[in-house]
Design a protein around this motif. Structure first.
Motif, PDB file in Angstrom:
ATOM      1  N   GLU A  44       0.780  -1.305   0.072  1.00 54.04           N
ATOM      2  CA  GLU A  44      -0.120   0.084  -0.012  1.00 54.04           C
ATOM      3  C   GLU A  44       0.846   1.359   0.089  1.00 54.04           C
ATOM      4  O   GLU A  44       0.646   2.129  -0.719  1.00 54.04           O
ATOM      5  N   LYS A  45       2.065   1.333   0.698  1.00 55.36           N
ATOM      6  CA  LYS A  45       2.639   2.441   0.928  1.00 55.36           C
ATOM      7  C   LYS A  45       3.413   2.903  -0.432  1.00 55.36           C
ATOM      8  O   LYS A  45       3.758   3.958  -0.977  1.00 55.36           O
ATOM      9  N   SER A  46       3.969   1.847  -0.842  1.00 54.12           N
ATOM     10  CA  SER A  46       4.831   1.933  -2.091  1.00 54.12           C
ATOM     11  C   SER A  46       3.763   2.291  -3.442  1.00 54.12           C
ATOM     12  O   SER A  46       4.498   3.091  -4.150  1.00 54.12           O
ATOM     13  N   ALA A  52       3.006   6.029  -3.026  1.00 47.04           N
ATOM     14  CA  ALA A  52       4.313   6.836  -3.229  1.00 47.04           C
ATOM     15  C   ALA A  52       4.484   7.025  -4.692  1.00 47.04           C
ATOM     16  O   ALA A  52       4.517   8.241  -5.292  1.00 47.04           O
ATOM     17  N   GLU A  88      -5.586   8.066   4.185  1.00 50.88           N
ATOM     18  CA  GLU A  88      -4.400   8.897   3.709  1.00 50.88           C
ATOM     19  C   GLU A  88      -5.151  10.351   3.544  1.00 50.88           C
ATOM     20  O   GLU A  88      -4.492  11.365   3.543  1.00 50.88           O
TER      21      GLU A  88
END
Length: 346
Positions: free
Chosen positions: A38-40, A43, A112
């Motif tokens: 999810e974070k990648s 980004a 987010e």
């Protein structure tokens, strides 16, 4: 007027053309879709969004990185950039770009969204530049050609070659003092914003580049029994003449002072040398310099740059082009009939 003056390009610069920009854009899309986690993913979506904003609005990297959630209104297809102006500048975007931004920006229901909506693009500019260089290198381009500043410049060149009026390009790029000629003074700020919107919508919807487009205001309407002669005043002070049926004129709602665009297919343009007398019955005639020739066995595509920096593309048979004896750098005349012009109302 030389439109190239609105953006400084060193003589040896090599900005990406439309095809190369499309290849680079696809590279970003593939790169953003290939990562797991999810974070990648978030980004990479952020970097993709930054690229799309620079690619299609011509904004500076610093302007994009300072955007907040309140500055992007995808529903209204509007973005407000801040670069020293008291109220900033509003840039209209196409429906296609708005849809793509909605896909990569945080959704309203995501965790987010809260803090990211305020500072979603607050990223180290050095990091962004490195990522831009990586994508350019991955496509086989020199890394500097894919940097944020060169993408902005490439967009400016693309818009000028696409015949977007000079003041509209200047306002899009955030120039504080557009170089307005007397002819341009009859076009308001709202006219130029509308010209930009129309251009971007047409750009995103078009499946072929084999058209030449003009933007202007209806200067005169001369009605006949069946057809109507329309004179469109372009921002450079010239006129484009079109003949359409009266039914079409009524359907478009044409009236004096109304904004409209005119398009002419490349095969409908006639090319001739300026060395020969310009005696022709063609309703529309423009002179310029040949800047690009792409010759094939059957057809040849020839780009002619006009005095205001706009380019017209003509497609003619290769034997016919060879008979003209023209080469890059030669002056040339473009002619087309009023019956070949396709009008679209704003």
């Amino acid at each position: 007027m030389d439109q190239s003056r609105i953006i400084t390009l060193p003589p040896d610069s090599d900005v990406l053309n439309t095809g190369q920009l499309a290849e680079l854009e696809q590279s970003y899309q593939n790169w953003a879709a290939q990562v797991r986690g999810e974070k990648s993913q978030a980004a990479r979506r952020r970097i993709l969004a930054i690229f799309l904003l620079i690619r299609y609005t011509g904004a500076k990297l610093s302007e994009v990185l300072s955007l907040t959630g309140e500055d992007i209104d995808a529903a209204c297809q509007s973005i407000r950039f801040h670069s020293g102006e008291s109220n900033g500048r509003e840039v209209r975007i196409s429906e296609e770009l708005a849809h793509r931004l909605r896909e990569v920006l945080p959704s309203s229901g995501s965790e987010e969204k809260g803090a990211a909506a305020i500072k979603y693009f607050a990223v180290d500019p050095g990091f962004i530049r490195r990522k831009f260089y990586e994508r350019a290198t991955a496509c086989g381009f020199d890394k500097k050609r894919g940097g944020p500043e060169m993408i902005r410049r490439a967009r400016a060149v693309e818009l000028m070659r696409g015949n977007l009026p000079l003041p509209a390009v200047q306002r899009l790029l955030g120039h504080s003092s557009p170089n307005l000629t007397t002819a341009y003074l009859s076009f308001s700020d709202e006219d130029m914003r509308e010209a930009t919107r129309l251009y971007m919508e047409r750009e995103s919807a078009r499946l072929t580049s084999a058209r030449n487009s003009f933007f202007g205001k209806v200067r005169a309407l001369r009605e006949g029994e069946v057809q109507t002669l329309v004179e469109l005043a372009t921002p450079d002070g010239e006129s484009i003449f079109a003949i359409i049926t009266r039914a079409s004129a009524e359907r478009l709602g044409l009236r004096l002072g109304m904004l409209a665009t005119a398009e002419v297919k490349a095969p409908w343009l006639i090319l001739e040398s300026c060395d020969r007398p310009g005696h022709s019955s063609a309703d529309n005639q423009r002179e310029g310099v040949i800047v690009r020739i792409e010759a094939g066995r059957v057809n040849t595509e020839c780009a002619v740059r006009l005095a205001d920096g706009a380019e017209l593309c003509a497609v003619l048979s290769t034997p016919g082009f060879l008979r003209l004896g023209l080469k890059e750098g030669d002056p040339a005349r473009i002619l087309f009939s009023a019956n070949a012009v396709i009008l679209q109302s704003a």
